[in-house]
Scaffold this active site. Structure first.
Site, mmCIF file in Angstrom:
data_model
loop_
_atom_site.group_PDB
_atom_site.id
_atom_site.type_symbol
_atom_site.label_atom_id
_atom_site.label_comp_id
_atom_site.label_asym_id
_atom_site.label_seq_id
_atom_site.Cartn_x
_atom_site.Cartn_y
_atom_site.Cartn_z
ATOM 1 N N LYS A 202 -11.834 -8.615 17.261
ATOM 2 C CA LYS A 202 -12.506 -9.889 16.948
ATOM 3 C C LYS A 202 -12.210 -10.923 18.029
ATOM 4 C CE LYS A 202 -12.396 -13.556 13.538
ATOM 5 N NZ LYS A 202 -11.873 -14.000 12.256
ATOM 6 N N GLU A 208 -2.628 -4.761 22.397
ATOM 7 C CA GLU A 208 -2.699 -3.314 22.198
ATOM 8 C C GLU A 208 -4.085 -2.781 22.567
ATOM 9 O OE1 GLU A 208 -1.553 -5.549 20.113
ATOM 10 O OE2 GLU A 208 0.154 -4.824 18.937
ATOM 11 N N GLY A 264 -10.513 -10.590 10.069
ATOM 12 C CA GLY A 264 -10.367 -9.205 10.520
ATOM 13 C C GLY A 264 -10.211 -8.225 9.365
ATOM 14 N N ARG A 265 -9.366 -8.562 8.391
ATOM 15 C CA ARG A 265 -9.099 -7.627 7.286
ATOM 16 C C ARG A 265 -10.231 -7.554 6.270
ATOM 17 N NH1 ARG A 265 -5.744 -11.846 7.881
ATOM 18 N NH2 ARG A 265 -5.603 -13.423 6.246
ATOM 19 N N GLU A 350 -1.089 -9.758 4.428
ATOM 20 C CA GLU A 350 -1.442 -10.709 5.492
ATOM 21 C C GLU A 350 -2.168 -11.916 4.891
ATOM 22 O OE1 GLU A 350 -4.184 -9.964 9.087
ATOM 23 O OE2 GLU A 350 -2.224 -9.507 9.922
ATOM 24 N N HIS A 381 6.731 13.938 -5.599
ATOM 25 C CA HIS A 381 7.812 14.795 -5.095
ATOM 26 C C HIS A 381 8.639 14.092 -4.030
ATOM 27 C CE1 HIS A 381 6.173 18.234 -7.301
ATOM 28 N NE2 HIS A 381 5.000 17.702 -7.001
ATOM 29 N N LYS A 507 4.255 -11.991 18.689
ATOM 30 C CA LYS A 507 3.340 -11.701 19.815
ATOM 31 C C LYS A 507 3.762 -12.493 21.053
ATOM 32 C CE LYS A 507 -0.964 -11.116 17.172
ATOM 33 N NZ LYS A 507 -2.295 -11.669 16.942
#
Ligand code: F6P
Length: 541
Positions: A202, A208, A264-265, A350, A381, A507
């Site tokens: 965005k 990254e 973004g999410r 977030e 398990h 960041k």
């Protein structure tokens, strides 16, 4: 929430605490009273430690906060994200599939429709193997989605969840992290001349994604003897920062916009979902939007008592602020939904991981619990021991689908039997007397000791969400359900659910540490731990 509202919850919780879920579940009509349906989703919350007066008290809080006004303001495009002065219009991305008329601004809806059209044309061209008009070379077999956070989790969840709808034309890969191991492994597996890279960011400033983009660009260029232009032809960008994408040499026809009014999410419905559309084709992508629109219409029209997102939000608030539970588990009984816990971690933590209100005031109540989970039955398990008998109670969402996408009936029935059994075991438990009756060997003291260890306290709440089947529609509805849950909780907790200042500090620090790690900057300004670790890394590398 107001002090008085928290007092009400505390009073209701104190009243209900002595009542075991066994007793609540034994009341006639419990399931009918505490389960609701919306489209392809059934929410059973009869195993929550709630009764009618407690639910009414929660509903009264939501009504007092004006949840309908907040909801309508969001759908209309009011500036709900106050710290960034942005409207919140992810719902407009699917409004074309709604039955109810959209109150979102006309110019925004038409821009969204045009983008969806462009995205559809690109997907169709790729499917036909005929994307030459976009400058994309023929013979693409693999698509790599480069993006992180919201530019990864939603598309990744949906691509994996809908694998039975994949056209099979392309293999899709996700590379969110800057970890070079993954990148190196992917480059070993793929043919650079047959790889299409989707650069999804965005902001188009995310370290990254940009770094990974540069590495793949170089890798592809090498396959063309360093020809940068031919390498660039393998890139499509999705961004709200269209200029920055174009500055990387990606021409306008291969840059799809998204917008500041979509967090973004909350963005899987936009061109951020391009990889999903490539995997399942446009008709299925539209069905995915339709499922979300169905949930939007339900959210906009149902009374709070029947409104799945509002109920889910109120249950969460009850467990957090009434009963005081600090964690929330998400356990899908479907491998296809294995990415759902990670997706919900970002969506909920977030959005709601804040301790001050939008006007800067300290909040009175605890906010988002730690959201975590993994698929059943694997989780049974691994960590269910602690959930059944550990010292902390973790309320759960258990999620399953009635009809499988395969013909292995026995497998699916075993999966569903486990889903139902776990919810029952958490709620009912096993009493000391029941455990003692099973302990037949040893002395009285030994039998007592064994019975204590084999006692299940029960009284551990869970909701069950049953999808009729896992389809593009039901997945869309499921994701939108959780999105709206967050919006309602944000209102009741007085939180801006659409910014994320908490991710910024790290960041900035990483940017200043990077040159020091390479030996190009002094380290005195860092704390003792950072200095020591930098020295260790530099000595060993
Ligand atoms: O660091 C957090 C975050 O800003 C998320 O909110 C977002 O989804 C992710 O990074 C990726 O951001 P972008 O799409 O701008 O690269």
């Amino acid at each position: 929430m107001l002090a008085g509202q928290l007092d009400t919850l505390a009073r209701e919780a104190a009243r209900l605490k002595p009542l075991h879920l066994r007793e609540l579940l034994a009341a006639p009509g419990r399931f009918e009273q505490f389960s609701r349906r919306a489209g392809p989703l059934l929410l059973d919350f009869s195993r929550q430690k709630l009764d009618e007066p407690a639910l009414q008290a929660l509903g009264a809080i939501a009504e007092h906060c004006g949840w309908q006004q907040r909801r309508d303001a969001m759908f209309r495009g009011d500036v709900l994200n106050s710290s960034e002065q942005r409207p919140v219009l992810h719902t407009a991305l699917r409004s074309g599939e709604s039955q109810l008329p959209s109150p979102a601004p006309e110019e925004i809806r038409s821009e969204i429709a045009q983008t969806l059209q462009r995205m559809g044309e690109l997907v169709d061209a790729l499917e036909r193997g005929d994307a030459g008009a976009y400058g994309i070379p023929a013979g693409i077999t693999d698509v790599v989605n480069l993006g992180i956070g919201g530019s990864d989790l939603g598309p990744r969840l949906a691509v994996e969840a809908l694998s039975s709808y994949h056209s099979g034309r392309f293999r899709c890969h996700f590379l969110p992290n800057v970890d070079g191991h993954e990148m190196a492994a992917l480059m070993r597996r793929l043919d650079p001349r047959k790889t299409l890279v989707l650069l999804v960011s965005k902001s188009f400033t995310t370290q990254e994604t940009l770094l990974n983009g540069a590495v793949l660009r170089q890798w592809i260029a090498q396959a063309y003897a360093g020809d940068e232009a031919r390498a660039a032809a393998h890139f499509v960008a999705v961004s709200a920062n269209v200029a920055a994408a174009q500055a990387l040499g990606i021409p306008p026809e291969r840059v799809l916009p998204m917008w500041d009014f979509v967090g973004g999410r909350y963005s899987v419905w936009s061109s951020v979902g391009l990889v999903l559309a490539i995997a399942i084709g446009m008709p299925n992508f539209r069905a995915f939007l339709r499922g979300a629109a169905l949930m939007d219409d339900h959210f906009r029209s149902a009374d709070w008592r029947d409104n799945l997102p509002v109920l889910l939000a109120l249950i969460g608030i009850w467990n957090r602020n009434g009963l005081g539970y600090a964690a929330h588990g998400v356990i899908p009984y479907l491998d296809a939904l294995s990415e759902l816990p990670a997706f919900l971690q970002q969506l909920e933590m977030e959005s709601l991981g804040k301790r001050v209100s939008a006007d800067g005031g300290e909040l009175l109540q605890a906010t988002v619990p730690v959201v975590w989970g993994s698929v059943g039955t694997n989780a049974q398990h691994a960590f269910f021991q602690a959930l059944h008998q550990g010292s902390d109670v973790v309320p759960l969402d258990l999620i399953g689908a009635v009809r499988p996408a395969h013909a292995l009936r026995d497998n699916h029935e075993a999966l569903l039997a486990n889903l139902l059994a776990q919810g029952a075991a958490f709620a009912l438990g096993k009493t000391r007397e029941e455990a003692l009756a099973e302990a037949t060997k040893g002395s009285a003291a030994e039998r007592e000791a064994l019975a204590a260890q084999r006692t299940f306290p029960g009284d551990r709440p869970s909701s069950t969400l049953l999808l009729d089947a896992l389809t593009p529609e039901s997945l869309g509805a499921l994701i939108a359900l959780y999105e709206h849950k967050v919006v309602v909780q944000a209102l009741l907790w007085d939180i801006n659910a659409f910014d994320q200042w908490g991710v910024e500090l790290g960041k900035v620090l990483a940017k200043s540490i990077l040159p020091a790690l390479a030996g190009n900057a002094a380290t005195e300004s860092f704390d003792a731990s950072t200095r020591g670790l930098i020295a260790t890394i530099r000595a060993l590398s």
